[in-house]
Design a protein around this motif. Structure first.
Motif, PDB file in Angstrom:
ATOM      1  N   ARG A  56       0.831  -1.211   0.000  1.00 52.60           N
ATOM      2  CA  ARG A  56       0.000   0.000   0.000  1.00 52.60           C
ATOM      3  C   ARG A  56       0.868   1.265   0.000  1.00 52.60           C
ATOM      4  NH1 ARG A  56      -5.337  -0.711   0.098  1.00 52.60           N
ATOM      5  NH2 ARG A  56      -6.168  -2.620   0.997  1.00 52.60           N
ATOM      6  N   ARG A  94       0.969   4.157  -2.772  1.00 51.33           N
ATOM      7  CA  ARG A  94       0.815   5.586  -2.462  1.00 51.33           C
ATOM      8  C   ARG A  94       1.938   6.395  -3.104  1.00 51.33           C
ATOM      9  NH1 ARG A  94      -0.014   3.708   2.533  1.00 51.33           N
ATOM     10  NH2 ARG A  94      -2.201   3.537   3.003  1.00 51.33           N
ATOM     11  N   GLU A 139      -5.648   3.346  -1.327  1.00 50.52           N
ATOM     12  CA  GLU A 139      -6.616   3.679  -0.282  1.00 50.52           C
ATOM     13  C   GLU A 139      -7.866   2.811  -0.348  1.00 50.52           C
ATOM     14  OE1 GLU A 139      -5.378   5.599   1.917  1.00 50.52           O
ATOM     15  OE2 GLU A 139      -3.689   6.121   0.626  1.00 50.52           O
TER      16      GLU A 139
END
Length: 90
Positions: free
Chosen positions: A7, A11, A19
Motif C-alpha cells: 500500500r 501511495r 486507499e
C-alpha cells in the motif's frame, strides 16, 4: 512484501487503489457467489451441506429472527452484524 508495504509503495506511485478498503470476500469464487460455489462443490463431492440454521440473537440475548445457515453470510456481513447488532437485512 507485506500488505502495508504494498500500500505504501502504491501511495508513492500515486495509485488510487492504495486507499481501497480491504475486501472481506472470497476472491477466487466466480461472480462472488460463494453460496453457489459451495453448493456445486458439495454436489461434486457427493456431500450435503450440514444444517447450520438458527436464531439471530442480539448481544443482549434477544432473538430477533432466524437465518437459513452460516453459508449465507460473508465474512463482511458477519463483521457488520457484530458492529450493528440491530441490522436485520442479512
Amino acid at each position: 512484501m507485506t500488505k502495508p508495504q504494498v500500500r505504501e509503495r502504491a501511495r508513492q506511485q500515486g495509485l488510487a487503489l492504495a486507499e481501497k478498503p480491504d475486501s472481506q470476500e472470497i476472491c477466487f469464487v466466480p461472480g462472488g457467489d460463494y453460496k453457489r460455489f459451495l453448493d456445486a462443490y458439495l454436489e461434486e463431492q457427493g456431500e450435503a451441506l450440514p444444517d447450520t440454521s438458527g436464531e439471530l440473537v442480539t448481544t443482549d440475548g434477544a432473538v430477533i429472527g432466524e437465518h437459513a445457515g452460516i453459508h449465507n453470510f460473508t465474512v463482511g456481513s458477519a463483521k457488520a452484524s457484530e458492529s450493528q447488532p440491530d441490522r436485520r437485512s442479512m
